[in-house]
Structures are given as structure tokens and as C-alpha cells.
Design an enzyme around this catalytic site. Structure first.
Site, short mmCIF file in Angstrom:
data_model
loop_
_atom_site.label_atom_id
_atom_site.label_comp_id
_atom_site.label_asym_id
_atom_site.label_seq_id
_atom_site.Cartn_x
_atom_site.Cartn_y
_atom_site.Cartn_z
N HIS A 132 -3.29 7.46 1.91
CA HIS A 132 -3.68 6.12 1.48
C HIS A 132 -5.10 5.88 1.98
O HIS A 132 -5.40 6.10 3.15
CB HIS A 132 -2.71 5.09 2.06
CG HIS A 132 -3.17 3.68 1.89
ND1 HIS A 132 -3.64 3.19 0.70
CD2 HIS A 132 -3.24 2.64 2.78
CE1 HIS A 132 -3.98 1.92 0.85
NE2 HIS A 132 -3.75 1.57 2.10
N CYS A 189 0.81 -1.22 0.00
CA CYS A 189 0.00 0.00 0.00
C CYS A 189 0.84 1.27 0.00
O CYS A 189 0.35 2.34 -0.37
CB CYS A 189 -0.95 0.00 1.19
SG CYS A 189 -2.13 -1.37 1.18
N ASN A 235 -10.06 0.13 -0.41
CA ASN A 235 -8.60 0.16 -0.33
C ASN A 235 -8.04 -0.42 -1.63
O ASN A 235 -8.12 -1.62 -1.87
CB ASN A 235 -8.13 -0.66 0.88
CG ASN A 235 -6.63 -0.63 1.06
OD1 ASN A 235 -5.87 -0.23 0.17
ND2 ASN A 235 -6.17 -1.06 2.23
#
Length: 323
Positions: free
Chosen positions: A250, A114, A280
């Protein structure tokens, strides 16, 4: 004279299939309310059968090229952040290079889960500052839907697929925080925390594997480390949270986003939030949010942005950039 890596163009692409929270109610013991209350996610996009990470990346890259008014051969280097490359090798970046018709320069993948796009931006910035490239196409693209254990309600509802791209170009600056472009970066990792977020497959097992996550531990590390890395990147150029126009985080979980903003003393009105629509998307989440924020008219020339992310490894970092 100071060389800065300045944003020249931005773009994104999302697969056509939109998956609302309600779709999971028929698969596992969950509900729309449960998912929203714990993550802020309302819907996400999933790839179609046969659609790959490099497909998404190519579409996002072309959108960024179009915005910048550039051709593929105007690009010197292509850096693709992903944990879901089409094949073990060659890199997905070289596949995108070919599909764009880019016949010069070089391309490679960056894998920091990520945090991948932040790491890719830092690498692209270094290429420009060292003189190895004048223009770098930086992409974050993922197909995390292919890593999900559909019986694990704690993870399968959180992730989505998508891609975002950013073009950086070498331009002269004055060497102060008023310059446009990347002003500072801060990268970190700590392999001791591998077991709290990982995929249980790979070359050693001969399987693709599924994502495994200890949610509470990831949350704790995320809130602590994201604020720290953002402050560290700002301090390198003598700036603070008060100077920030937009945090572009993020997009993992709305509670992490809110807690990080609070620690940075930045109101949520100055945070770009897309988690409700995308879920996500790992390395794609920051460039997706950048592109959407620009498309919405939120991000304007001269705005000071802080991008921060954390992912498996653990790996985390931040980039300070003036748009």
C-alpha cells in the site's frame, strides 16, 4: 488437482489533473520539501468536477479487460474495493457493471479503506476456489480528494485519486508454491483503534465528513502490522522474505514502505514504489502499483509477489501471489 486464482489481466486509470506539491504552498503552511521528506510524495492526481469513483473504476476495468483479451460478459463476478462510492447505494460495483455492458454475473463493493484491495482479492479468491465464479474482476478505486479538510496540512497533502484493476481466472495448479496465482491470504482487523484513522461523517451525521488521522499512531501500527501479516501469509505456504521477488505495498508513505521492507529483510530494489507519483490512493494504491510495475517491465511471469496494506478500522492484511 488444485484450483488457483491466476492473474489474467491488469490495468489502471489516473485522472488527468496532476497536482504537484507546490500547489499546496499557496493554500496552507507547507512546502514541497516538507511533504517529500515526510511522505515521499511529489505529486498526485485529482478528479475533475463531476468525475466519480465509478468513472475511474470503469476505465481501469476496461484496461484490464483489453490486456486479457476478454469481453465484459466473460466475467462472472466484479468486486470493487472503495471507501468513496458515488452514492450510499447502490454499490459502485453495480454502476461499473452497467457501464462496462456486463449483463451477467454479480457485483458488489468491499469497504476496508486502504486495505480494501487486499480484502477484495481474498474474497475473489474464495469465490473462485468455491466454484461460484471462474473469472473475477477485482478493482480498487478512490476519490479521496473529496474527503479532505483543506486546512489540515497533515492529511490533505497525502492523498490522491485513481483506480487499478486485476482479472483473476480459475486455473489448475499442482498445489505447491510454484503454482501461479494466489497462494495464500491473511486478513485482520481490530475495531478498538477506530479513532486513529476515520472520516467524521456518514449517515449518522448527514454529512460527507472529512478524513481525520493520528499520524504517529497510524505509522506505529502500520510498520508493526504490515510486516507481521506479510510474514503470516508467507508462512502459510512455507515461504519467507528471501523467496519474494517483489513487495507491492500500500503506497501510503515512503517511510512506512522502507521500514516494512527492512523488517521483512527485503531490499528496496525489490519493492514496487509509486507513492511519489500517486500519493495515497487508499484501496486503489496496490492495483495501481501492480499495473504500473507490470507496465514498467518490473513484474514478470513467475515472480512471487507479496501485497500488504493497512487502513482505517483498523483493518490490515496480505496476499501472496505468483504472477
Amino acid at each position: 488437482m488444485t484450483i488457483r486464482a491466476v492473474v489474467k489481466g491488469v490495468g489502471h486509470y489516473l485522472p488527468e489533473r496532476v497536482v504537484p506539491n507546490s500547489e499546496f504552498e499557496t493554500m496552507i503552511d507547507t512546502s514541497d520539501e516538507w511533504i517529500r521528506s515526510r511522505s515521499g510524495i511529489e505529486r498526485r492526481h485529482f478528479v475533475a468536477e463531476g468525475q466519480t469513483t465509478s468513472d475511474l473504476a470503469t476505465r481501469a476495468a476496461q484496461a484490464a479487460l483489453d490486456m486479457a483479451g476478454l469481453e465484459p460478459d466473460d466475467i462472472d463476478a466484479l468486486v470493487l474495493a472503495t471507501s468513496t462510492a458515488d452514492l450510499t447505494f447502490p454499490s459502485a460495483a453495480t454502476m461499473v457493471q452497467a457501464r462496462l455492458g456486463m449483463t451477467r454475473g454479480f457485483a458488489f463493493d468491499v469497504q476496508a479503506v486502504c486495505a480494501g484491495f487486499v480484502f477484495a482479492l481474498a474474497n475473489a479468491n474464495a469465490l473462485i476456489l468455491s466454484g461460484q465464479a471462474r473469472r473475477v474482476l477485482v478493482i480498487g478505486a478512490e476519490t479521496f480528494s473529496r474527503l479532505m479538510d483543506w486546512t489540515d496540512r497533515g492529511t490533505c497533502v497525502l492523498f490522491g485519486d485513481g483506480a487499478g484493476a486485476l482479472i483473476l481466472e480459475a486455473q489448475e495448479g499442482n498445489g505447491d508454491p510454484a503454482d501461479r496465482g494466489i497462494l495464500s491470504t491473511d486478513l485482520n482487523s481490530d475495531g478498538r483503534h477506530r479513532d486513529i484513522l476515520y472520516v467524521d461523517g456518514g449517515v449518522s451525521t448527514g454529512t460527507t465528513g472529512h478524513l481525520r488521522m493520528q499520524g504517529k499512531e497510524v505509522f506505529r501500527h502500520a510498520v508493526e502490522k504490515l510486516a507481521e501479516t506479510a510474514h503470516a501469509a508467507l508462512e502459510k505456504v512455507n515461504l519467507s522474505g528471501e523467496d519474494v521477488d517483489w513487495i507491492v505495498p500500500h503506497q501510503a508513505n515512503i517511510r512506512i514502505i522502507e521500514a516494512t521492507a527492512k523488517r521483512m529483510q527485503v531490499p528496496m530494489e525489490r519493492v514496487i514504489v509509486t507513492v511519489q507519483d500517486h500519493g495515497n490512493t487508499s484501496a486503489a494504491s496496490i492495483p495501481l502499483a501492480l499495473s504500473v510495475g507490470h507496465e514498467r517491465g518490473q513484474i514478470k511471469p513467475g515472480d512471487l509477489l507479496v501485497m500488504e496494506a493497512i487502513g482505517g478500522g483498523l483493518a490490515w492484511g496480505a496476499v501472496v501471489l505468483r504472477w
